[in-house]
Structure formats: C-alpha cells, structure tokens
Design an enzyme around this catalytic site. Sequence first.
Site, mmCIF file in Angstrom:
data_model
loop_
_atom_site.group_PDB
_atom_site.id
_atom_site.type_symbol
_atom_site.label_atom_id
_atom_site.label_comp_id
_atom_site.label_asym_id
_atom_site.label_seq_id
_atom_site.Cartn_x
_atom_site.Cartn_y
_atom_site.Cartn_z
ATOM 1 N N ILE A 180 -4.902 -6.845 -10.258
ATOM 2 C CA ILE A 180 -4.681 -6.399 -8.982
ATOM 3 C C ILE A 180 -4.089 -7.468 -8.178
ATOM 4 C CG2 ILE A 180 -5.815 -5.743 -6.783
ATOM 5 C CD1 ILE A 180 -6.119 -3.837 -9.466
ATOM 6 N N GLY A 228 -1.266 4.034 -7.902
ATOM 7 C CA GLY A 228 -0.858 5.172 -6.692
ATOM 8 C C GLY A 228 -1.584 6.593 -7.133
ATOM 9 N N GLU A 229 -1.603 6.613 -8.599
ATOM 10 C CA GLU A 229 -1.924 8.027 -8.778
ATOM 11 C C GLU A 229 -3.637 7.916 -9.393
ATOM 12 O OE1 GLU A 229 1.079 9.676 -9.243
ATOM 13 O OE2 GLU A 229 2.015 7.889 -9.102
ATOM 14 N N ASN A 252 -3.221 -7.385 -4.788
ATOM 15 C CA ASN A 252 -3.508 -7.327 -3.653
ATOM 16 C C ASN A 252 -4.534 -6.395 -3.372
ATOM 17 O OD1 ASN A 252 -3.798 -7.173 -0.719
ATOM 18 N ND2 ASN A 252 -1.647 -7.542 -0.164
ATOM 19 N N PRO A 253 -5.686 -7.079 -3.305
ATOM 20 C CA PRO A 253 -7.084 -6.054 -3.100
ATOM 21 C C PRO A 253 -6.750 -5.028 -1.926
ATOM 22 C CG PRO A 253 -7.510 -8.228 -3.851
ATOM 23 C CD PRO A 253 -6.071 -8.375 -3.262
ATOM 24 N N LYS A 254 -6.075 -5.545 -0.989
ATOM 25 C CA LYS A 254 -6.326 -4.758 0.272
ATOM 26 C C LYS A 254 -5.301 -3.681 0.256
ATOM 27 C CE LYS A 254 -6.671 -6.647 5.084
ATOM 28 N NZ LYS A 254 -6.496 -7.671 5.814
ATOM 29 N N THR A 255 -4.058 -3.734 -0.241
ATOM 30 C CA THR A 255 -2.987 -2.613 -0.576
ATOM 31 C C THR A 255 -3.578 -1.823 -1.674
ATOM 32 O OG1 THR A 255 -2.040 -3.946 -2.060
ATOM 33 C CG2 THR A 255 -1.129 -3.609 0.276
ATOM 34 N N ALA A 294 4.757 -1.217 -8.828
ATOM 35 C CA ALA A 294 4.146 -2.603 -8.850
ATOM 36 C C ALA A 294 4.537 -3.366 -10.015
ATOM 37 C CB ALA A 294 2.859 -2.691 -8.587
#
Lengths: 747, 488
Positions: free
Chosen positions: A634, A709-710, A636-639, A514
């Site tokens: 952030i 991701g982690e 995109n809060p959704k992803t 990202a």
Amino acid sequence: MLRNERNFGSPRDRVDGRAKVTGAAQYAAEFNAPDLLHGYVVSSTIAKGRITSIDTQKALDVPGVLKVFTHDNRPATAWFSSSYQDEVAPPGTPFRPLYDEQIYYSGQPIALVVAESFDVARYAASLVEATYEAGAHETDLKLARAAAYVPPKKRQGMKPPASKGDAMAAYAKAPLRIANDYSIANEHHNPMEPHASTVIFEAGGKLTIHDKIQGVMNTQSYVSGVFGLPASDIHVVSPFVGGGFGSGLRPQYQLFLAVMAALDLKRSVRVEMTRDQMFTFTHRPETINTVLLGADKTGRLSALRHQAVAVTSRFEDYQEVVVNWSGILYDAENKQFDYRIAKVDTYTPGDMRAPGAPLGTFAIESAMDELAYAGNIDPLELRLRNYSTRDETTNKEFTSKELRACFQLGAEKFGWSRRSPAPRSMREGRELIGWGMASGCWEAQFSKTSAKAVLTSDGRLEVGTATADIGTGTYTILTQIGADALGLDMEQVTAKLADTTLPKSPVEGGSWTAASAGTAVQMACEALKKTLLQEAQKIEGSPLADAKYEDVVFANGRIAMADDAGRSLDLSDVVRHSGQSEIEEQATAQPDSKVQAQYAAYTHSAVFVEVRVDEQLGLVRIPRIVNAVAAGRIINPKTARSQVTGGTVWGIGMALHEESLTDHNLGRFMNHNLAEYHVPANADIYDIDVIFVPEEDDKVSPIGVKGLGEIGIVATPAAIANAIFHATGKRIRELPITIDKVLREAA
Amino acid sequence: MPAIRQHLRFILNGEDVSLSDVAPDATLLDFLRIKRSLKGTKEGCAEGDCGACTVLVGRLGRDGLVYESVNACIRFVGSLDATHVVTVEHLRGANGALHPVQQAMVDCHGSQCGFCTPGFVMSLYALWMRHARPSLAAIEEALQGNLCRCTGYEAIIRAAQAIASYGEAGNDPLVVERAAITERLRVWRDGARIDCGGRLIVPASVDDLAAIFAENPKATLVAGSTDVGLWVTKYMRPIEPAVFIGALDEMKRVETHDGVLRIGAGVTYSDARKILGEKIPELGKLIARIGGEQVRNMGTLGGNIANGSPIGDMPPPLIALDARVLLRKGSERRELPLEDFFLAYGKQDRQPGEFVEAIHVPLPAPGTRLAVHKVTKRRDEDITATLGAFAFRLDTENRVAAIRIACGGMAGTPKRALGVEQALLGQRWCEDAVLAAMERYADDFTPLSDMRASAEYRMLAARNLLMRVYLESVSGKAPVTIARDVAA
C-alpha cells in the site's frame, strides 16, 4: 524493490487537497477562452428509426445563434468508421454523432446548437423540431436474450475460460445442488461532474482541448483519427476530472461535437452535458447470470457452470469479464463457462467500476451462500473448503494470494464466529438482523507507461506522465514515490498529469495506474539519479568523482557518499554546473512477459456485512461492513483506504439502490436524474472498516503494488444479499434489492 | 402604492452587486459561473439533489443576520435582494491559510475527485457558524443534501468532527464583516417594490402581492423555488412575469390564537421545523426528512401545499390534524379545510389571482396521538413512496373516539383514508380491529406503480403502517421514525 522509504507506505495528505477545498481546481468546463462559443445538444426522442426532417430555422432566428449542426449540414469527418475507434473501443462500428438520419437509441444527439452564450444555445435548442419515422425497438434483455450470441470478435482478455469434464453430468449426480438465475440492473456511472469539453481554437488551427477523459492520449488520437488533424496540432490538458468510474475511458459525444463546431466555425467552443444527458451514453450492462453448482455433502464442488448474458448496443459488441471470476475463486472437477451478449436499442454499455466483476461475483457468491445453507455448512468454511490455490482458468500460479488472511482477519474483526447460523434467528426491536459474507477478486494489471523526472536548478523535482487522476490520488502517490527516490520532501516535488505533452500513458482505469505509473516514475527517477551523479562527477574537484552509483545516497536535497556524508553535493548545484536549466530523464515501465506467462495476478477481498431489515416496510440498512483486502503493498494508506471505502459504498449502491429503469414502451431510461437514480447518500452509510492484509508480492509489479480502485465493490453486493437472506430467509436474486422486493419475496 | 425600485441589489462575497436587467429565470448558479466566473460553485444536477452548488445566503431576519446554505442551481437571482451571497471563494483562514473547514477536509481526506467538495465545504461552513462543535447528528443533518460519489462520506464526517480543532470563529471573514454587512443590508431594506421591466417583481408587502397577483393572475409566484426552479432548469418553462414572495416577512409569521397555529405560507421548512417541531414533534421529525438542508432552507410550507403534488410531504399530516388553508385574492380571503383544497391530480381549489396566504393548524387536543411515517427507497434525499399520517384519540374505555388518517403517494392527491377511519371509529383499539381496518385501505385507495414503488408495495406498506402505529401505541413507546433517526 523499495524499502524503508519516508513516504511510500505512509498516510500522506493529498497534494491536490488545497486546490479542491478552495474550488480552485479547474475541470473541463471551467477553462475559458476569448469569445468562447457554447454548444447545446438536442437529443432524439425515439429509440429507433430515422429522422425524416429536422427544422432548425426557429433556432437559427434566435439572436446570438451561429449555427445548428445536424446530419444534413455537418462538416465532413473521417470516411471509415474504424477511424472512430478509440483506445478502449470494443469490436464493432463506433457511434458517429450526426453521421446520418439513423436513430440507434433514445437520447442520441441529433443536433448541436452553437451560440454566443450558454443560455441562448439552451433556449434555441428547445426550438429545434425533428420529425421521425419510428422503427420497432427492443430494450428488454428478457426478450432480447432469445437472440443472444457468443461475440464473434473478442475484446482483449475477455474470453471465458475453457470447460473441463462434464458439468451437467456431475451436477446430476451431486448430493448438493444449486441452480438459479442472478440478475443485475443497468446502472449509470454518474460521476459528480457531468461530461464536458472545452475546445480552444488557436491561431493556425491548432486545438487545445480540456476534456473530461480518463486518458488524454485517447482524446488526442480520437480527434486526430476522426478529424484528420496531426496529433501535434491537438494538445489535450485535463488536470482535474470530477470522477470517472469508467464513463471517461472513451471519448464521449460532447467531445466530437465541440471539436467539430470549433473547426467549422474557427472559434473556441464548449459543450457540456446536462445530468439527463449523462444517461445518453455508456452504462453498466444489465446482466443475467445462470449458475449451477453441484457438491458433495461436505460442500466440495464437483460441478460449476456459470453462464451470463448481457446487453450490448446494435453497433458494438461490448464485452466484460463476468463468468471467469467463479473459476478463479473456486476449482471444480467439472466446469463450464459461457458468456453471451444480446443486442438492444441503447448506446453501447461500457466499463464501469470493476466492469463485470461484481456482476459475476454476485452470482457465484450468492450461489455459494445457497450451497452453504443447503449443506448446513458455515458460508466461510464452505469457501475455505473450495479455496483455489492456483488460477485454473489460465493454468497459472498466483503471484500472491492472501485471501485466506482476508477471511481470517475480516472474520475476527467482524465477530463472525458469534453468528447464529439459522436465517431469521437474530432480531432486535422490529428489525431482523443478518450477517453475510462473500469474497472476490480483481485482476492486478500492469500496463506499459512512460514517465519523466526532471530536476530544476532550484533543486525541485517534477515527475510526470500523461495518465489522469480522476480523484484516486495519483498526483499524491507519484509525489511520494518521486520524493523518496530523490531524497526530497514532498513539498519539493510536483507531479504533472493529464497533458499530451507528457510521456505516454494508457487511460486511467482497471486499477492499473498506481502500479504502472508508480513504477514508471520510480524508473525515471532512477535514471535521473544516475545522470545527476554523472553530472556531479563532471564538476571540477567533485567530492564524488570516483563514486559508484551503488555507493551514493540521495537525501536532504544532496548526493552524498553513503559511508561519508561529508562528501556530498547539493542537487541544485549539480544542475547549475551542468550548464542546463534542468536535467530530465524518461523511462518506460512495461510488464515482464516471462512473469506474465507464468503467473496470474489478482487482488482479493473478503467482505462481511451486517444488515438490519424492517420487514413490515422492506427497509434495509447496513450498520457495518468489514472489507478485508489483499492488494500487495500500500503506497498511501490514506488514499488507499478512501478507494476501498468508496468502492464498498458503490457495492451498497449496487445492492440496494442503483438501477437505470427503462420504459420499454419508449425505449428510454426513465430515472435520468439524481433524484430518481439513487446513489448512496450519507445516511445510507454507517461503519465501514477497511483492513489491508499484509501481502508481499515481488512479481506483480516492480514496486509490489496491485491497485485498489475496483476491489472495494466486487464482493460487497453479494455479501449484502447474503446478509439479507440470513436476516429474513428471503433469497433475492435481482439487484438492486429495493423495498418492493424485500416485501414481495416469500421467506 | 409603495415606492418602486427598478433594480435589485445584493452583496456577492465582498462586492456590491446592482442589477436592473435580470431575467426572472436567471439562476444564481449561472450568474456565479457564467457572469462572474466564480467556478468553485459546481453544477452537478441542476435540480437541488446533489449539493455541488451549495452557497450561503445571508439575510436579516428576526434573529439578525443569518446565513443559510442553499442550492444555487435552483435559486433565482430575483430572490436575492438585500442578501449577502457567499461562495467558496470567500472562505479563507488567517494569513493566507486555509479556513478551518477547508483544512479539516484536506487533513481528513474529505475529497477525492473534488467536484462535490466545495459544496460540502459550504454546507459544513454553514453548520460551523451555528455550532462550532456539532454533534454527529447535526453533522449528518447538515450533509443530507450533499452527494459524494467517491469517498463514501466517512472521511467527510471525520473532517466535520475535527473542524473545531483547527481554529476559532473569531478570524472568520463573516464574523469580521458581520456588523458592516448587517448595516448595509438594513439600509437596503427600503420597503420598495422591485419591478424589473414588469418581468420580475418583488412585492413590498403581502397587500402589495395581493394587488399585483390580482392584476396579473397569470404571473408565476415563486416562494422557495425548490419546485419552480425545476420548471426552469429541467423543462425550460417560461415563468415570466415572476413574482418573488420568499422574502416577505409577513408571510413568515407564526402565531398561536385560540389553540390554532397560524403559519404564514412563506415559512420555510427549516423555520417550520423549529417552530412546529416544538409544538408537534412528529412534524419536526418529518421535516428533517424532506430534501436536504439546502432545500429546507428554501422551500416553504405554502409552496408545498399550493403546488398540489400527491407526494408533497406536509399535506398528509396537516390533513390528519384537520388543518385549514387561508386563500387570498386581492382583499378577499376565504378559508377551507386543506383536504378540500386538493380536487384532483394537478388541480386545486384556487382561483386565478388567488394565493395561499397561511395555513391554520389546530393544536392537537390533549390525549391525541400522532404518528407520521414517510417511506422511501433511499433513507434521505428521496421522494416519498408512501406516507401515512395518523391522528387519533382513545376514550376512557379504550375506544377510538376520533381518528383521521391521511396518506401521500396513494392517490392523485394527498387523501384521507375515510373507510379505514370509519372501520376504527368507535371500535376498541385492539389488534383485531386494526386488522379489520387494514382491509379497508383497498376501498380507499388504488395506488399506481411507478419508479418509487409498485402499487402492491404501496398498498401493503400503507396497511402495515397502521399496524405499526397500533403496536407502537400499545408498547408505550412513542412512535419512532424509520431506520436511523438523524434528529436524535
């Protein structure tokens, strides 16, 4: 830095949603080619030794079988083992499929049956008979650890921190002392999509490859190195990857086999792995930590020693960061770190979601919990008393660290202050209730990445980079960034990924995508805007003729003067007037070495967990988790929320379920299927609350993003284990915490 | 002898399919992906665990045309005669829009990598057809058989709850086509035996099955294929000639005669759950924890008994209820207590050519208490570590007047705890008696250690289950299932 954007920071739907819910998204095994051949892999049944003979005649006699490849008849490949090194290979000699008669692990591919149809290949594969001379294998870390060693050649960035003071002496004097082993089982990634490669053989011998890979450039360079083809003859396209979690970082053996067969037979070939075969390559290494803590009566650490030993294969020295996390989270006057690996007869372990981090964090955060009980200190308070304000392991300042806010907001949301401190003090019905917590961090990395931005004459923007979207939402966030930069609606923007014709990118992993790809796209868009303005100014009578770049805005598909919207041009007109069909710019984002020399960058989390334990049967359930994360801005809060929720569920898996059980007699993973290798099912998941703690960071990356991701998994297993102790008084130091262990341990 | 047809036919989405050259072990998933290039249906595990291959199969039954979710990976093409197979490619909304199920999944972020997504969509679609506004419990149950490795499920649950706000069922393709499909399937049910080259046979009736099997005792009987499917996909075992019995209506009957429930061997778990659940609620709750919905829609009670697994979930409670099994060979029938059917590991009292036709379950006498506990490592979609089934009655003096206890996962077969029963029979139902009886488990069982649980765990958990049943019985609360009860 971006500010007040329309899309950046907003919860946008994923742009590939439609393709996924309709089944239209195409994965590696779903690309077709005329006269496609199918390969089926035959796997070794012994763990060590050599093949004395391999009889392929019965398979060859089956109508429709073209060839059976074995080490006896395989085509020549690169001479040097170093040619098999891929972008993320650890030190050592990479596994070379069908190279010779040696067997290094159970499940090793020993033959590829290629046939006109999949069922024929599968059937014929069952007729291949190998005889072996078996050697004595070892797969048990508890025995192999006697020969553990410090890896002579370090994998990049994987060095344990330097020691300081005398940890043992300080420990001996400390009023509060903890010393224990904490172990974590082998785990397999098990993305829902099994690995597969479709290799399309084109006229002139060029290859188009659809590979399950987290980075198409890695596939391209691997195939080029191994088979001696120029990169320009290898086009890798993998638009959708059905989960990776690290299993797709390195090219896996199905790729080698499919390419080998395609080049030899001059036909297109597909090789798909079965779910069982998904247990015949990389995995998270079984790891045993030994942690020793010494503290004064207030819990302030004076001694910290964190040692770990993990499995690796006979042929490569896989390494990951396990012990460093203790030193990043906490400082102690005296500290010592040690990380060793021990060879066993399996395939080389590999990076699996937050490689190393949940393993070391489980150890240090369990030990800190034990220290809290030993000192009668609230576990959260103990962490605040030892809170590190700089990264002592690298002697750098943090770019930002809002872990304190994670503790505060997470604890408030969870209701931590209402916790009854004593173990076994909370109960409802037949279930014991436990509340536990832990904290964690993950390095916020930034990797050199190139991207392009293209405006077409119909006013649409295309942004692209070679990295992958393994489900994380990269297509979506790059679309958001591109739309904001050019002042377009997201519907007018297309993101292109996972194609070797796109600008170069590293593999998708480590939570760096990202920040890295996002910055690269942002920069490419900035370059494109400048070019567009120049082109706009070339138009005769341009209303923007004398405008400076700082004075114009891009909005609603137009370039306009910021202070005079009447002076504007349509973007598509600009492209048309340029005499080109489209205008393209590229840019490369790379880390600022000065910033990197001065600062350490980490994402942080605080996880609060409630467990309910049925002590008569050893059953554990987790009705709620609060995971408070500080990860910069952030996009995109959704992803983003989906990443952390998914990661937290991986933490539940590591804590309670996931374990690749080895039959040490056979040297083989036993539970090689989804019936017996348990990943959490929906019924295991109750309420997971993700909080994003506000964190401004202008150093970590130009767009202020740290990656997600982690971090979701990192502290979750420790928090669950700590909650189980609080519920039951049973300290279980071996993950996963199965029904057996809960019943067996004494309170 | 019935009429013989040499091909089978079904509807695939909107198209009629007629096949005469079909291998008995051809799976629906391979047919869809390889033969028809319908790649929205995915293969994640090839053994009915992950649900990525979920499709719907519509069949005419007592209640007309009913669509059920199934695992295409272990469903054989040979079982599809006179059905309507619906894949994700068939879903659509009005005017090119997404179907409400799909739109909800997009808007709620129900997918990440997308590989499991079509399977979830199909499971939710099957649910939506039954309940436009399902409860949370119904949603969770519909998704038991679908694994997702990315999202953590929560978003998918939210999508399921939101579906109703995305449109009505009226535009749905299966609603629009319903009358036409029903009519076509009705015509296709012509009462013929299907015989594709002697390798794949679908009997016309139970009598026809009895004749075929007596003549070909080595044939493989395939009912729900949730077990036989794995013989093929995991072990590549040849199954021909295969006789597909899952569609025989006579084998799906459930009747009550003189206090005995007669359940046809072909009754699926899903059907059994409705019928048995009504009469014996504890069995309904247990069935809700067998596999996922796709497996329950396929797997049969008869298959669960006939395969003789020591960890089959239905035999222990049926043994506790003193059920009997009806076996048939040709025109000969015999009945024996279910517990006697299981001789040893992998060995049952079944002669060549003989098959399980029905199970006879005496309805529990008034006052009988029944408790069934299935213990697993993972709450759902897991194979039993140990299972305890308890049926007992207390007399007016609180003594144990009758008791039958049967366990799964404790021996090579489903087995009664005779020593434990003896220790309790005639005793006062009190903690001391129960504690004493718990000691007797060691006489009755010598469990093994395996991946699911250690021998020590099994022994301890089995004993603890007896104590649990006691405590629940005296607390006045009905026995409750372990952990979260999705059926609640």
